[in-house]
Motif scaffolding. Structure first.
Motif, mmCIF file in Angstrom:
data_model
loop_
_atom_site.group_PDB
_atom_site.id
_atom_site.type_symbol
_atom_site.label_atom_id
_atom_site.label_comp_id
_atom_site.label_asym_id
_atom_site.label_seq_id
_atom_site.Cartn_x
_atom_site.Cartn_y
_atom_site.Cartn_z
ATOM 1 N N THR A 107 -25.922 45.743 -25.275
ATOM 2 C CA THR A 107 -25.543 45.152 -26.589
ATOM 3 C C THR A 107 -24.682 45.966 -27.387
ATOM 4 O O THR A 107 -24.387 46.989 -27.186
ATOM 5 N N GLU A 166 -24.620 40.372 -13.122
ATOM 6 C CA GLU A 166 -25.048 38.700 -13.225
ATOM 7 C C GLU A 166 -25.399 38.172 -11.996
ATOM 8 O O GLU A 166 -26.104 37.453 -11.803
ATOM 9 N N HIS A 214 -30.249 31.011 -16.457
ATOM 10 C CA HIS A 214 -30.046 30.523 -17.950
ATOM 11 C C HIS A 214 -28.531 30.811 -18.322
ATOM 12 O O HIS A 214 -28.106 32.033 -17.851
ATOM 13 N N ASN A 215 -28.050 30.222 -19.217
ATOM 14 C CA ASN A 215 -26.692 30.620 -19.749
ATOM 15 C C ASN A 215 -27.013 30.984 -21.402
ATOM 16 O O ASN A 215 -27.551 30.054 -22.227
ATOM 17 N N GLU A 216 -26.500 31.936 -21.732
ATOM 18 C CA GLU A 216 -26.503 32.446 -23.104
ATOM 19 C C GLU A 216 -25.296 31.661 -23.852
ATOM 20 O O GLU A 216 -23.862 32.037 -23.373
ATOM 21 N N TYR A 230 -23.969 34.513 -29.147
ATOM 22 C CA TYR A 230 -25.435 34.996 -29.471
ATOM 23 C C TYR A 230 -25.261 36.433 -29.768
ATOM 24 O O TYR A 230 -24.318 37.255 -29.268
ATOM 25 N N ASN A 285 -27.164 38.934 -29.741
ATOM 26 C CA ASN A 285 -27.714 39.983 -28.952
ATOM 27 C C ASN A 285 -27.184 40.113 -27.533
ATOM 28 O O ASN A 285 -27.808 40.481 -26.423
ATOM 29 N N LYS A 286 -25.993 39.440 -27.373
ATOM 30 C CA LYS A 286 -25.360 39.140 -26.117
ATOM 31 C C LYS A 286 -25.062 40.655 -25.274
ATOM 32 O O LYS A 286 -24.861 41.607 -26.094
#
Length: 645
Positions: free
Chosen positions: A172, A196, A211-213, A217, A219-220
Motif C-alpha cells: 500500500t 494477481e 474479487h475486484n477492488e 480504495y 488501502n489498494k
C-alpha cells in the motif's frame, strides 16, 4: 540553478533511465523464460486440490497423497543445527551460538515457514527463502512465492551464479511511505501482474470467486519490483514500479557484507547445472490424469448396470411411453403373434463389465507413481492384502527410507547455507542484537544468556553442521549396537579410567542425551577439571605444574584441545614420561612379589587347618581355607612325625 547543478541533474536522469532500461530488459528475459512454467503450475494447482471439476466426476487425489506422504516424512525429520569451533578457545562461544540458533527457531517462526519452504520445493522443484536484515534482535526470514520470483535464465544450480533476480511485492502507499519510497504518486494502473495471476490461480483451484477492488480504495495494493542486479560490476538492489517506469528509491549497493544475494534455495531433486529441479507434479501429473480417466469410466460403467437397457419389438409394442414410466399395477398392452413368448418381445441388453485388464492398467499406472516418488504403501500407512513376512516389510521400509533420505540429505545443503547466512547477519548487525536474552533449556531447568558484542566474533568462522534426525537416529542405532558389541574388547582390565569414561559418554550421546544431561550423569572428574584449568595456562604458552598422581591419560586427552605451542608440547611429553615411569614401576613391583601364593600340598593344608599355621609371613597371607589369624600363632604341639612332602 547554476550550470554545474544542471549538469549533475541531467547526468542523474540519464543514469536512472539507463538503470530502468536494464531492469526492464532483465525482467522481460526472466518473464519469457518462466511464463510456460507459470502456466504449468496453475494447472497443477487445480490437480492438487481438485476442487474445480465436473460435479458428476470423481477426483483422483494421487498427487495430494504422494505430496503429503513425502512432506510428512521430511517435515517431521527436523534438521538439527550446531556450530563446531575451528579454534580451541571458541568451544563455549560456539555452544552459545548453537543454543541461540535453537532459540531463534521459534523467534523466526521457522516451524510454519519450514513447512511452506518444503512444500514449495516438492511442488515447484525449488523453494526460495530470503534472509534479510535484523528486526527485534532477530534475523528476518521470508519464504518467497515461486510464482512472483524472477530469475536469470542462465542461472545454474547455485543462485549466487545469477546475473539478476527479483521479486514482486504488493504494498500500500502507506507501507511505501514508511520505507522512504519516492514517486509514489506516479503509480498508474499497471498491467496484470504475476502476483494477481497467481492469486487468481489459487482461488480457481479452490473453486472460489475472485474479487475486484475499486480503483479508489484507500488501502489498494500496488506492485513494487524488488530487483537485484549488477551495476558496474557491483551487486545492487533497485526498487521500481511493476512497469519499470520510475525508481522508488535511489539504487544502493547490496548492504550485506557477505556480498551474496539474500536467497537460499531448497531443491527436492536437483538437476546438475539447472536451477529448477524435478518436482512431484513432474512425476505424477500424467499418472493422475490417466487414473482419473480410468476411474470415471469405470464408475460410469457401474452406473450403467444400475440403469439397465432393453431391446424391444416395435411390432409388438406400439407406444414406447408405456415402457418409460414406472407404476404399481401397471398393465402394458402387447400384441403377441402366435407361438411367441414375452421374452421374444423384450430382452435385456448385454453390457460389458470391468475386465481384469482395466484393473491391471490402473495398478501399473499407480505403481509407476509410487516407484518414482518412493512413497510406498507402507510409508503411507497402508499394506495390501498380499501376505508378507516381517523381513520383507522391514526391507521395504528400509529401501523407502533410503530413497527419502536422499532428499533429506540434499536439504541439509540448503540448511547449511541458511544458517551460515543467519550467522553472517548476527555478525554484521551485532550492535542491534546486543543485550538479547537467549533462553536455554538445560538438564537442571531453564537458564538465560545475554548476547554480547563479541558473541558472534570469531577469528575463523565455525563449521555449520546439519544433522537429519531420521538419519542420525538410524546411524545412532547402528553405532550403539557396534559399541556394545565391542565393549568386551574395549573395556578390558587394562583400559584406563579415561577410556571407560569416554565409552560411557559416547554411549549416552548415541542414546540422545544432551550435554547437560551427560554432565549430570557423569560429572567431570577431578582430573578433567584440573586439566581444563591447566589449558588456560597452556594457551598463554606457560607450563603448569604436574602432580605425579594425575591421571595422565585424561590430562593428555584434554590438553590436546589446546592449539599447538611449545609449552603444550613439552607439558604433554612430561605427562607421557611420567606415565611410562609409572608403568615401569608397576611392572617392577609385579616381579618382586608373587601375585598368588603357590598351592600347598593337601596334607600340609589339612594339618595347618587343624593345628594352626607354621609361622608363615603375614604379608603372604594364609592359605585358602585357613584363617589369617592362624598365621600369627605358633603351634602349641608339634607332631612327632612330619608328613612327607
Amino acid at each position: 540553478m547554476n550550470r554545474k547543478k544542471l549538469e549533475e541533474k541531467a547526468l542523474k536522469i540519464i543514469e536512472e533511465d539507463k538503470i530502468l532500461s536494464q531492469v526492464k530488459t532483465e525482467k522481460q528475459l526472466a518473464k519469457d523464460w518462466l511464463a510456460p512454467r507459470w502456466e504449468d503450475w496453475k494447472t497443477r494447482l487445480r490437480l492438487y486440490n481438485n476442487q474445480k471439476r465436473d460435479s458428476e466426476a470423481v477426483g483422483n487425489s494421487l498427487l495430494y497423497t504422494l505430496m503429503n506422504t513425502l512432506l510428512a516424512y521430511l517435515y517431521l525429520d527436523k534438521l538439527q543445527v550446531r556450530f563446531d569451533p575451528r579454534e580451541s578457545g571458541d568451544v563455549e562461544k560456539c555452544e552459545l551460538v548453537s543454543n541461540t540458533a535453537k532459540f531463534d527457531y521459534n523467534e523466526m517462526r521457522l516451524d510454519r515457514k519450514n513447512y511452506n519452504w518444503l512444500w514449495d520445493s516438492l511442488f515447484f522443484g525449488a523453494g526460495i527463502a530470503k534472509v534479510g536484515g535484523v528486526k527485534d534482535k532477530t534475523p528476518i526470514v521470508e519464504i518467497i512465492d515461486p510464482f512472483v520470483f524472477y530469475l536469470d535464465p542462465n542461472t545454474g544450480t547455485d543462485i549466487q551464479d545469477a546475473r539478476f533476480c527479483g521479486i514482486e511485492r504488493a504494498m500500500t502507499k502507506s507501507e511505501m511511505e514508511k520505507l522512504g519510497f519516492k514517486n509514489i504518486d506516479k503509480f498508474a494502473p499497471e498491467q496484470t501482474s504475476q502476483t494477481e495471476e497467481s492469486q487468481q490461480a489459487r482461488k480457481e483451484a479452490q473453486n472460489e470467486v475472485s474479487h475486484n477492488e475499486p480503483a479508489t480504495y484507500e488501502n489498494k495494493n500496488f506492485i513494487v519490483l524488488e530487483w537485484y542486479t549488477y551495476l558496474n560490476g557491483i551487486k545492487y538492489v533497485v526498487f521500481t514500479d511493476y512497469n519499470c517506469s520510475f525508481l522508488l528509491k535511489d539504487p544502493k549497493p547490496l548492504i550485506f557484507k557477505d556480498k551474496k544475494f539474500p536467497f537460499v534455495i531448497k531443491q527436492f531433486s536437483p538437476i546438475p547445472h539447472e536451477f529448477w529441479g524435478v518436482s512431484i507434479p513432474d512425476l505424477v501429473e500424467d499418472k493422475q490424469r490417466a487414473t482419473a480417466i480410468l476411474l470415471n469410466l469405470s464408475l460410469a460403467m457401474e452406473k450403467a448396470k444400475l440403469y439397465p437397457q432393453y431391446l424391444f419389438d416395435t411390432n409388438s409394442i406400439s407406444n414406447i411411453q408405456d415402457l418409460k414410466h414406472f407404476d404399481f399395477n401397471k398393465f402394458t398392452p402387447v400384441n403377441l403373434p402366435p407361438n411367441r413368448s414375452i421374452r421374444d418381445v423384450i430382452a435385456p441388453l448385454q453390457q460389458p463389465s470391468i475386465t481384469s485388464s482395466t484393473q491391471i492398467i490402473h495398478e501399473m499406472i499407480r505403481d509407476f507413481a509410487l516407484r518414482s516418488t518412493g512413497a510406498t504403501d507402507l510409508r503411507q500407512g497402508a499394506i495390501d492384502a498380499t501376505k508378507r513376512t516381517a523381513t520383507e516389510l522391514q526391507l521395504s521400509q528400509l529401501n523407502s527410507d533410503t530413497r527419502n533420505s536422499l532428499a533429506a540429505k540434499l536439504f541439509t545443503i540448503a540448511e547449511k547455507e541458511f544458517w551460515q547466512m543467519w550467522l553472517a547477519r548476527y555478525k554484521q548487525y551485532k550492535a542491534l542484537v546486543k543485550g538479547k536474552v537467549v533462553r536455554i533449556q538445560g538438564a537442571l531447568g531453564v537458564k538465560f544468556e545475554n548476547i554480547k558484542l563479541d558473541t558472534f566474533e570469531f577469528d575463523t568462522d565455525p563449521d555449520v553442521v546439519i544433522e537429519s534426525s531420521n538419519l542420525s537416529i538410524q546411524q545412532a542405532m547402528i553405532d550403539r549396537a557396534n559399541l556394545m558389541e565391542l565393549s568386551k574388547v574395549i573395556l578390558d582390565q587394562n583400559a584406563p579410567t579415561s577410556a571407560q569414561r569416554y565409552f560411557k559418554k559416547r554411549l549416552l550421546q548415541l542414546s540422545d542425551f544432551t550435554k547437560d544431561e551427560i554432565d549430570q550423569i557423569l560429572p567431570p572428574s577431578f582430573d578433567e577439571m584440573r586439566a581444563t584449568e591447566e589449558n588456560a595456562i597452556l594457551e598463554k604458552d606457560k607450563l603448569p605444574e604436574i602432580d605425579p598422581q594425575d591421571d595422565h591419560y585424561t590430562h593428555i586427552s584434554i590438553h590436546n584441545q589446546v592449539e599447538d605451542n611449545p609449552s603444550k608440547i613439552a607439558h604433554i611429553q612430561e605427562h607421557k614420561k611420567l606415565l611410562i615411569e609409572k608403568r615401569e614401576e608397576q611392572e617392577l613391583k609385579g616381579k618382586e612379589l608373587p601375585k598368588e601364593l603357590p598351592e600347598l600340598p593337601p596334607e600340609l593344608t589339612k594339618m595347618l587347618g587343624a593345628q594352626g599355621s607354621m609361622g608363615l609371613p603375614s604379608e603372604l597371607g594364609a592359605p585358602e581355607g585357613v584363617s589369617p589369624e592362624l598365621g600369627q600363632q605358633m603351634p602349641q604341639e608339634m607332631p612327632q612325625e612330619m608328613p612327607q612332602i
